[in-house]
Enzyme design. Structure first.
Site, PDB file in Angstrom:
ATOM      1  N   HIS A 111      -6.315 -11.281   3.756  1.00  0.00           N
ATOM      2  CA  HIS A 111      -6.866 -11.251   5.110  1.00  0.00           C
ATOM      3  C   HIS A 111      -8.186 -12.030   5.207  1.00  0.00           C
ATOM      4  CE1 HIS A 111      -4.050  -7.885   5.683  1.00  0.00           C
ATOM      5  NE2 HIS A 111      -4.106  -8.218   6.958  1.00  0.00           N
ATOM      6  N   ASP A 115      -6.304  -3.001   7.404  1.00  0.00           N
ATOM      7  CA  ASP A 115      -5.100  -2.310   7.860  1.00  0.00           C
ATOM      8  C   ASP A 115      -4.340  -1.540   6.788  1.00  0.00           C
ATOM      9  OD1 ASP A 115      -4.141  -4.523   6.547  1.00  0.00           O
ATOM     10  OD2 ASP A 115      -2.917  -5.260   8.200  1.00  0.00           O
ATOM     11  N   GLU A 137       0.793  -1.224   0.000  1.00  0.00           N
ATOM     12  CA  GLU A 137       0.000   0.000   0.000  1.00  0.00           C
ATOM     13  C   GLU A 137       0.831   1.282   0.000  1.00  0.00           C
ATOM     14  OE1 GLU A 137      -0.513  -1.574   4.312  1.00  0.00           O
ATOM     15  OE2 GLU A 137      -0.270  -2.401   2.331  1.00  0.00           O
TER      16      GLU A 137
END
Length: 140
Positions: A37, A46, A17
Site C-alpha cells: 500500500h 485495511d 491477514e
C-alpha cells in the site's frame, strides 16, 4: 469465527491477514507476504498492517509496511508469521493432521481454547482496525 481455525496458504498473493490470524498457519515454500500500500501511495490500514504489527512487532512491521518488501516463507517461519512451511502437495494433508487432533478434543474444550487464543486478535480488531481503515479512506 468461534471455532479453531487453520490457515493454509498455497503461494504468493494479497491480503493474507485472515489466514495469518488463524490459530495455526501453514504455507508453501513459494509463499511471499507483503503489503505494498505505502509503496503505491496508499495508507496501509485495511488489515494486513494489524497482522504484521501483532506477529512481527512494531519495528519489523514498520519496515515491512514502509518498504513493501516481501517476506518469503523461510523468513515468515523464522519471524513467527507461520507455524510451518510445507510442500504444496502436502499442504492440505498436513493441515488436516492438527485438525484431527483438535477435533478429538471435546467441543467445549475446542471452542473455549480458541476463545482464549483469539482474544488478542479480537482486541486488536476492535481497538485498531477502524482507526487504520479510517486513515486509509481519508487519504484516498
Amino acid at each position: 469465527m468461534d471455532v479453531p481455525t487453520i490457515g493454509a496458504i498455497n503461494g504468493p498473493g494479497y491480503h493474507h491477514e485472515l489466514a495469518l490470524a488463524c490459530d495455526i498457519t501453514l504455507c508453501t515454500p513459494e509463499t511471499v507476504f507483503d503489503d505494498t500500500h505505502f509503496r503505491a501511495g496508499a495508507v496501509p490500514g485495511d488489515g494486513q498492517h494489524l497482522v504484521f504489527q501483532e506477529l512481527l512487532g512494531l519495528k519489523r512491521s514498520a519496515t515491512a509496511l514502509y518498504t513493501g518488501a516481501g517476506i518469503d516463507a523461510a523468513q515468515a517461519l523464522e519471524l513467527g508469521l507461520v507455524n510451518e512451511v510445507v510442500p504444496a502437495d502436502r499442504l492440505i494433508p498436513r493441515a488436516r493432521e492438527p485438525a484431527a487432533t483438535i477435533m478429538a478434543a471435546p467441543r467445549t474444550t475446542r471452542r473455549l481454547t480458541h476463545a482464549v487464543l483469539q482474544r488478542p486478535w479480537k482486541r486488536r480488531l476492535v481497538d485498531d482496525l477502524g482507526f487504520g481503515r479510517a486513515h486509509q479512506l481519508f487519504e484516498t
